[in-house]
Design a protein around this motif. Structure first.
Motif, short mmCIF file in Angstrom:
data_model
loop_
_atom_site.label_atom_id
_atom_site.label_comp_id
_atom_site.label_asym_id
_atom_site.label_seq_id
_atom_site.Cartn_x
_atom_site.Cartn_y
_atom_site.Cartn_z
N GLN A 79 4.55 4.14 -14.03
CA GLN A 79 5.02 5.76 -13.49
C GLN A 79 4.25 6.60 -12.57
O GLN A 79 3.27 7.26 -13.18
N VAL A 80 4.67 6.14 -11.67
CA VAL A 80 3.47 7.26 -10.37
C VAL A 80 4.03 8.37 -9.97
O VAL A 80 5.24 8.16 -9.48
N THR A 81 3.58 9.23 -10.15
CA THR A 81 4.22 11.51 -9.32
C THR A 81 2.44 11.60 -8.63
O THR A 81 1.93 11.54 -8.92
N PRO A 82 2.59 11.37 -7.55
CA PRO A 82 2.05 12.20 -6.73
C PRO A 82 2.04 13.41 -6.37
O PRO A 82 3.22 13.65 -6.21
N PHE A 83 1.27 13.77 -6.07
CA PHE A 83 0.86 15.71 -5.90
C PHE A 83 0.23 16.24 -4.51
O PHE A 83 -0.52 15.80 -4.31
N GLY A 84 0.28 17.28 -4.23
CA GLY A 84 0.02 17.91 -3.36
C GLY A 84 -1.46 18.21 -3.37
O GLY A 84 -1.49 18.77 -4.56
N ASN A 87 -3.60 14.67 1.81
CA ASN A 87 -3.47 14.41 0.66
C ASN A 87 -3.10 14.31 -0.80
O ASN A 87 -2.55 15.33 -0.69
N VAL A 88 -2.79 12.97 -1.52
CA VAL A 88 -2.28 13.54 -2.74
C VAL A 88 -3.07 13.19 -3.88
O VAL A 88 -4.12 12.64 -3.55
N GLY A 89 -2.94 13.65 -5.20
CA GLY A 89 -3.27 13.57 -6.32
C GLY A 89 -2.55 12.16 -6.92
O GLY A 89 -1.13 12.39 -6.77
N TYR A 90 -2.80 11.60 -7.93
CA TYR A 90 -2.07 10.81 -8.73
C TYR A 90 -1.94 11.08 -10.39
O TYR A 90 -2.76 11.67 -11.72
N PHE A 91 -0.47 10.86 -11.32
CA PHE A 91 -0.25 11.51 -12.27
C PHE A 91 0.14 10.20 -12.96
O PHE A 91 1.54 9.82 -12.04
N VAL A 138 1.27 -1.17 0.04
CA VAL A 138 0.08 0.17 -0.39
C VAL A 138 0.87 1.07 0.33
O VAL A 138 1.21 1.68 0.85
N HIS A 139 0.51 2.12 -1.09
CA HIS A 139 1.65 3.31 -1.00
C HIS A 139 0.46 4.50 -1.08
O HIS A 139 -0.05 5.13 -1.35
N ALA A 140 1.21 5.17 -0.29
CA ALA A 140 0.93 6.42 0.05
C ALA A 140 1.79 7.23 1.03
O ALA A 140 2.74 6.34 1.20
N THR A 141 1.44 8.40 1.36
CA THR A 141 2.65 9.41 2.27
C THR A 141 2.58 8.40 3.84
O THR A 141 0.90 7.65 4.33
N ARG A 142 3.93 9.33 4.06
CA ARG A 142 3.75 8.64 5.93
C ARG A 142 2.55 9.46 6.60
O ARG A 142 2.05 8.59 7.43
N THR A 167 7.96 13.11 -5.89
CA THR A 167 9.07 11.94 -6.65
C THR A 167 8.14 10.75 -7.30
O THR A 167 7.53 9.84 -6.90
N THR A 168 8.54 10.94 -8.73
CA THR A 168 8.10 9.79 -9.22
C THR A 168 8.88 8.73 -9.47
O THR A 168 9.66 8.35 -8.58
#
Length: 281
Positions: A131-136, A144-148, A91-95, A123-124
């Protein structure tokens, strides 16, 4: 001829496909697949219903290799620990989101420490075919993040539970060919509705939810000519309606000279049942 046949078969195999298994306060869950690899973003729906829907769509939870989480509210994480445990899924998420999952009493089964993977905004990372880039994204959650996401020769961007559109988010909307973005509420319905003042203030705040009009403005002001398809997500049951959301967004786009159905496709994701599948090129 043989080379052409091989190219077509390979293209078909790697084409990105998208299914929404629920989009709203009752539960959010989004599926992306290249054919050889699959991931899920958010598990806020029940696993029993998800298994049933997957069977009807001819897909299997065993095809999933990666789980991404946007934030720690129950309608996005209710079943994340159970799914992760049943299929040994990372499971990938911010700390901060992982910490929030561990604190959330609505998550009966937590994510095992050895399956908790920490991501950083901006960070991709490579997850199989993706290829996953999270952003605030601003929201009143622990984080909370969005995903590109880039895969299958195209890209996909998801923005949900956003109080406003920030400078950090705008470049990802501009790059998107396929965009899922929140159109949570009609502002007049919130203001004139029965919610108590504190809840109205929360929804309308800069860390609340994106209105239909703000959603349309975000698309119109930041989209590129490459944007093909927009799906409106996380509609409020009490303060919105699918047709109202679509018409409001399309009206805003039209005021910028952008014609839905010609320049891009605009659709609304269902709250409590699947929408799709869609082939993303």
């Amino acid at each position: 001829m043989a080379i052409f046949y091989y190219f077509c078969r390979n293209f078909e195999k790697t084409m990105l496909k998208f299914i929404s298994f629920g989009s709203g306060s009752s539960g959010n869950c989004y599926w992306l697949s290249t054919g050889s690899d699959a991931l899920i973003i958010d598990i806020g729906v029940g696993l029993r219903g998800l298994r049933k829907n997957c069977k009807e769509y001819g897909v299997s939870l065993q095809q999933i290799h990666h789980v991404l989480v946007t934030h720690d509210h129950a309608d996005h994480i209710k079943s994340v620990g159970s799914l992760s445990a049943d299929f040994s899924l990372p499971v990938h998420a911010t700390r901060e989101v992982h910490d929030g999952i561990n604190r959330n009493y609505c998550v009966a089964k937590k994510v095992a420490p050895d399956l908790a993977c920490y991501i950083e905004k901006g960070t991709t990372i490579t997850l199989g075919d993706f290829q996953v880039t999270p952003f605030g994204v601003p929201h009143d959650s622990a984080d909370n993040v969005g995903y590109f996401i880039e895969a299958g020769g195209t890209n996909f961007c998801l923005i949900t539970d956003a109080g406003q559109v920030t400078d950090e988010m705008k470049p990802f909307i501009t790059r998107a060919r396929h965009l899922v973005i929140e159109a949570n509420h009609d502002e007049e319905m919130v203001v004139n509705g029965p919610y108590p003042k504190f809840l109205k203030d929360r929804i309308l705040s800069a860390t609340g939810h994106l209105s239909n009009r703000a959603c349309g403005e975000a698309i119109a002001q930041n989209m590129s000519e490459g944007l093909q398809h927009v799906w409106l997500c996380h509609l409020s049951e009490e303060n919105n309606h699918p047709e109202l959301a679509r018409k409001t967004v399309e009206s805003v786009l039209r005021s910028y000279g952008i014609v839905a159905g010609t320049d891009l496709q605009v659709e609304v994701l269902k709250r409590n049942s699947p929408t799709g599948p869609f082939e993303l090129r």
